[in-house]
Design a protein around this motif. Structure first.
Motif, mmCIF file in Angstrom:
data_model
loop_
_atom_site.group_PDB
_atom_site.id
_atom_site.type_symbol
_atom_site.label_atom_id
_atom_site.label_comp_id
_atom_site.label_asym_id
_atom_site.label_seq_id
_atom_site.Cartn_x
_atom_site.Cartn_y
_atom_site.Cartn_z
ATOM 1 N N VAL A 63 0.839 -1.202 0.000
ATOM 2 C CA VAL A 63 0.000 0.000 0.000
ATOM 3 C C VAL A 63 0.873 1.251 0.000
ATOM 4 C CG1 VAL A 63 -1.695 1.316 1.327
ATOM 5 C CG2 VAL A 63 -1.935 -1.161 1.109
ATOM 6 N N LEU A 64 1.951 1.235 0.782
ATOM 7 C CA LEU A 64 2.851 2.382 0.843
ATOM 8 C C LEU A 64 3.501 2.652 -0.507
ATOM 9 C CD1 LEU A 64 4.424 4.529 2.450
ATOM 10 C CD2 LEU A 64 6.085 2.752 3.033
ATOM 11 N N ALA A 104 3.008 5.904 -2.958
ATOM 12 C CA ALA A 104 4.110 6.717 -3.451
ATOM 13 C C ALA A 104 4.079 6.841 -4.973
ATOM 14 C CB ALA A 104 5.441 6.114 -2.993
ATOM 15 N N LEU A 105 3.794 5.738 -5.661
ATOM 16 C CA LEU A 105 3.781 5.762 -7.124
ATOM 17 C C LEU A 105 2.592 6.532 -7.680
ATOM 18 C CD1 LEU A 105 4.831 2.060 -7.871
ATOM 19 C CD2 LEU A 105 6.252 4.108 -8.042
ATOM 20 N N ILE A 138 0.375 12.093 1.523
ATOM 21 C CA ILE A 138 0.471 11.176 0.382
ATOM 22 C C ILE A 138 1.798 11.360 -0.351
ATOM 23 C CG2 ILE A 138 -0.505 10.628 -1.877
ATOM 24 C CD1 ILE A 138 -3.260 11.227 -0.720
ATOM 25 N N TYR A 139 2.154 12.609 -0.627
ATOM 26 C CA TYR A 139 3.433 12.852 -1.289
ATOM 27 C C TYR A 139 4.610 12.528 -0.382
ATOM 28 C CZ TYR A 139 1.899 14.968 -5.677
ATOM 29 O OH TYR A 139 1.373 15.168 -6.929
ATOM 30 N N GLY A 140 4.381 12.604 0.938
ATOM 31 C CA GLY A 140 5.440 12.247 1.877
ATOM 32 C C GLY A 140 5.862 10.798 1.765
ATOM 33 N N SER A 178 4.222 5.430 11.716
ATOM 34 C CA SER A 178 4.030 4.218 12.522
ATOM 35 C C SER A 178 3.681 3.021 11.650
ATOM 36 C CB SER A 178 2.927 4.453 13.564
ATOM 37 O OG SER A 178 3.269 5.513 14.436
ATOM 38 N N LEU A 179 2.779 3.214 10.683
ATOM 39 C CA LEU A 179 2.387 2.106 9.814
ATOM 40 C C LEU A 179 3.551 1.640 8.939
ATOM 41 C CD1 LEU A 179 -1.201 3.212 8.675
ATOM 42 C CD2 LEU A 179 -0.589 1.427 10.324
#
Length: 267
Positions: A22-23, A27-28, A55-57, A238-239
């Motif tokens: 998901v991360l 990012a993409l 989201i952009y982070g 954290s996630l």
């Protein structure tokens, strides 16, 4: 046993892998998922949209993590291979350098490197990469020491193989498992370390959307008036750290025969 069926016995590892997927997808697909430009007017103290910046982070965190882990793993692999394979004076010199680096708290090492290099995304990645080298080098050296004494290494030497051939053909492929675990666990550590650097003012400079900068900057300043400014980047950190750590623990258990549940070898 395939990796899929093996991961069924590691629910937390599977959950960690799902979080990482998901991360990476976030990012993409940041330009598609973010409702606004992360720098333009929105809802934080500078008028920027918090959701878009979170989201952009993810892009910055993944770039930092992958870059830092790539540097630390490359340096640690070279040091661990040389130290573990050759031993003797080479091992003594390299390990005393590692001991010196590990004698200082990790945060002190990072702050010292950042003070010398200055702020910037590339400098943060370099600092995190150098800071994570020592511990990884010890792990890889231990794996090399265990493999170096195997009989097939002696056979390779007896047949006239050069040292570099033995290292590339016989040792490096057999330490791929611990290297994979080091990489996975190191990603979470790098993301957390960047947050600590940002908290102290040495992280990614603004206006780049970084979870650590959001948490330690405006998030800390306006935590009472607008707690969501710190809550959402904190949850994201954290996630991400939880996902990488759980995936790394599961891979370690699956790839190490000693941790597969005793004599029966259960995963």
């Amino acid at each position: 046993m395939s990796l899929f069926w093996a991961m069924r016995g590691k629910p937390l590892g599977a959950l960690g892998g799902l979080l990482i997927i998901v991360l990476v997808a976030t990012a993409l697909l940041a330009p598609v998922l973010a409702p606004y430009d992360p720098i333009k007017m929105g809802t934080d103290d500078f008028g920027r949209d918090i959701l878009s910046r979170v989201i952009y982070g993810a892009r910055i965190s993944m770039l930092l993590g992958l870059g830092a882990v790539a540097i630390s793993t490359l340096l640690a692999t070279i040091i661990g291979l040389l130290s573990g394979y050759y031993g003797g004076r080479i091992d003594i010199v390299l390990q005393r350098c590692i001991d010196t680096l590990m004698a200082f708290p990790g945060l002190v090492v990072l702050l010292t490197i950042m003070a010398m290099l200055g702020q910037g995304l590339g400098n943060v990645i370099l600092a995190l990469g150098i800071g994570g080298t020592a511990g990884n080098a010890r792990i890889i050296r231990s794996a090399v020491l265990a493999i170096r004494e195997n009989q097939y290494i002696e056979v390779a030497r007896a047949t006239g193989c050069q040292d570099w051939q033995i290292i590339l053909r016989h040792i490096l492929p057999n330490i791929a498992a611990p290297i994979m675990v080091v990489v996975t666990l190191g990603l979470g550590v790098a993301i957390l370390a960047e947050s600590a650097l940002s908290f102290l003012g040495f992280g990614v400079p603004p206006p780049t959307p970084s979870w650590g900068a959001m948490l330690s900057g405006s998030g800390r300043t306006y935590m009472i008036q607008a707690p969501w400014m710190a809550v959402f980047p904190g949850i994201a950190i954290s996630l991400a750290v939880f996902g990488f750590n759980m995936l790394g623990d599961a891979l370690r258990d699956l790839l190490d025969p000693k941790l597969r549940g005793g004599p029966q070898g259960r995963a």
